[in-house]
Design a protein around this motif. Structure first.
Motif, PDB file in Angstrom:
ATOM      1  N   VAL A   1      60.309 103.515 137.820  1.00 36.86           N
ATOM      2  CA  VAL A   1      59.259 103.100 136.898  1.00 36.86           C
ATOM      3  C   VAL A   1      57.996 102.896 137.729  1.00 36.86           C
ATOM      4  CG1 VAL A   1      58.519 101.255 135.329  1.00 36.86           C
ATOM      5  CG2 VAL A   1      60.909 102.007 135.338  1.00 36.86           C
ATOM      6  N   ASP A   2      56.882 103.381 137.242  1.00 40.08           N
ATOM      7  CA  ASP A   2      55.597 103.222 137.917  1.00 40.08           C
ATOM      8  C   ASP A   2      54.965 101.912 137.442  1.00 40.08           C
ATOM      9  OD1 ASP A   2      53.296 103.667 139.370  1.00 40.08           O
ATOM     10  OD2 ASP A   2      52.447 105.060 137.910  1.00 40.08           O
ATOM     11  N   TYR A   3      55.296 100.827 138.120  1.00 38.11           N
ATOM     12  CA  TYR A   3      54.834  99.507 137.694  1.00 38.11           C
ATOM     13  C   TYR A   3      53.324  99.373 137.862  1.00 38.11           C
ATOM     14  CZ  TYR A   3      59.712  98.241 137.566  1.00 38.11           C
ATOM     15  OH  TYR A   3      61.044  98.207 137.261  1.00 38.11           O
ATOM     16  N   PRO A   4      52.662  98.798 136.874  1.00 39.03           N
ATOM     17  CA  PRO A   4      51.213  98.587 136.999  1.00 39.03           C
ATOM     18  C   PRO A   4      50.913  97.615 138.136  1.00 39.03           C
ATOM     19  CG  PRO A   4      51.978  98.131 134.753  1.00 39.03           C
ATOM     20  CD  PRO A   4      53.182  98.338 135.608  1.00 39.03           C
ATOM     21  N   LYS A   5      49.762  97.785 138.736  1.00 39.73           N
ATOM     22  CA  LYS A   5      49.338  96.882 139.811  1.00 39.73           C
ATOM     23  C   LYS A   5      49.320  95.460 139.268  1.00 39.73           C
ATOM     24  CE  LYS A   5      45.712  95.981 143.071  1.00 39.73           C
ATOM     25  NZ  LYS A   5      45.303  96.577 144.268  1.00 39.73           N
ATOM     26  N   GLY A   6      49.908  94.552 140.013  1.00 43.06           N
ATOM     27  CA  GLY A   6      49.955  93.161 139.605  1.00 43.06           C
ATOM     28  C   GLY A   6      51.156  92.802 138.745  1.00 43.06           C
ATOM     29  N   SER A   7      52.037  93.771 138.514  1.00 39.39           N
ATOM     30  CA  SER A   7      53.234  93.479 137.722  1.00 39.39           C
ATOM     31  C   SER A   7      54.024  92.372 138.402  1.00 39.39           C
ATOM     32  CB  SER A   7      54.087  94.742 137.604  1.00 39.39           C
ATOM     33  OG  SER A   7      55.276  94.467 136.921  1.00 39.39           O
ATOM     34  N   GLU A   8      54.461  91.400 137.620  1.00 40.81           N
ATOM     35  CA  GLU A   8      55.122  90.230 138.196  1.00 40.81           C
ATOM     36  C   GLU A   8      56.593  90.442 138.519  1.00 40.81           C
ATOM     37  OE1 GLU A   8      54.408  86.614 136.096  1.00 40.81           O
ATOM     38  OE2 GLU A   8      52.316  87.123 135.743  1.00 40.81           O
ATOM     39  N   ALA A   9      57.260  91.290 137.766  1.00 39.15           N
ATOM     40  CA  ALA A   9      58.696  91.432 137.983  1.00 39.15           C
ATOM     41  C   ALA A   9      59.166  92.823 137.584  1.00 39.15           C
ATOM     42  CB  ALA A   9      59.452  90.394 137.163  1.00 39.15           C
ATOM     43  N   PRO A  10      59.889  93.503 138.468  1.00 40.81           N
ATOM     44  CA  PRO A  10      60.470  94.791 138.062  1.00 40.81           C
ATOM     45  C   PRO A  10      61.573  94.555 137.042  1.00 40.81           C
ATOM     46  CG  PRO A  10      61.258  94.168 140.230  1.00 40.81           C
ATOM     47  CD  PRO A  10      60.233  93.144 139.832  1.00 40.81           C
ATOM     48  N   ARG A  11      61.801  95.523 136.182  1.00 39.13           N
ATOM     49  CA  ARG A  11      62.862  95.367 135.183  1.00 39.13           C
ATOM     50  C   ARG A  11      64.217  95.442 135.855  1.00 39.13           C
ATOM     51  NH1 ARG A  11      62.233 100.313 131.120  1.00 39.13           N
ATOM     52  NH2 ARG A  11      64.131  99.529 130.190  1.00 39.13           N
ATOM     53  N   TRP A  12      65.181  94.784 135.240  1.00 37.00           N
ATOM     54  CA  TRP A  12      66.544  94.801 135.750  1.00 37.00           C
ATOM     55  C   TRP A  12      67.155  96.164 135.495  1.00 37.00           C
ATOM     56  CZ3 TRP A  12      71.218  95.778 133.358  1.00 37.00           C
ATOM     57  CH2 TRP A  12      72.360  95.482 134.101  1.00 37.00           C
TER      58      TRP A  12
END
Length: 172
Positions: A156-167
């Motif tokens: 997953v390409d997490y947005p900058k500043g994302s607090e937590a990756p998905r499980w």
């Protein structure tokens, strides 16, 4: 501190039929029965209060299933007719759950062979979840509950500043 989701509850028309579906479609295993059909049904003021049940509702069977490396499924079978049809995405409340699968084509075939029906063929994911091998598809169980099959091996390409990756369940 919250450690994670322990179980998901689902009311089904028949626990035996739902168990057979989840076993065939997803390799579910029975953990144990909390309430067995030969026992006195769970009913009355105290049960209605504890579980938020409408007056006169009884529970005749409860079973816990284990599917893969995720939370347990707690199935409920009522001794009375359910109030409504299964929720849709347009309804307020929990309307579906998703199974992470490694092979979406094979999982789709098993889902349909077990009696489920897919709403479309498997399709690519969008935005942050997009990737050449990432895919998903929604389907309905034989009793009409919505289920999603999903895979995102490209990540997953997490947005900058994302607090937590998905499980994501670990690979076997």
């Amino acid at each position: 501190m919250t450690r994670g989701i322990d179980h998901i509850g689902m009311t089904v028309p028949s626990i035996e039929e739902a168990t057979a579906f989840f076993q065939e479609a997803f390799g579910a295993e029975v953990s144990y029965d909390v309430q067995r059909p030969e026992q006195e049904p769970m009913a009355g003021d105290e049960v209605e209060k504890q579980l938020g049940l409408p007056e006169g509702t009884s529970i005749i069977h409860m079973r816990l299933l284990r599917i893969g490396d995720g939370p347990t499924f707690e199935l409920f079978e009522l001794g009375t007719e359910p109030d409504k049809e299964p929720l849709r995405i347009s309804d307020i409340g929990i309307h579906h759950f998703a199974f992470y699968v490694d092979n979406i084509e094979q999982a789709s075939e098993r889902f349909e062979a077990a009696g489920g029906s897919l709403l479309s063929p498997p399709h690519s994911l969008d935005d942050e979840e997009d990737g050449p091998h990432n895919a998903g598809v929604y389907g309905k169980t034989p009793w009409g509950s919505l289920v999603e099959l999903i895979k995102y091996p490209d990540g997953v390409d997490y947005p900058k500043g994302s607090e937590a990756p998905r499980w994501t369940p670990p690979k076997n």
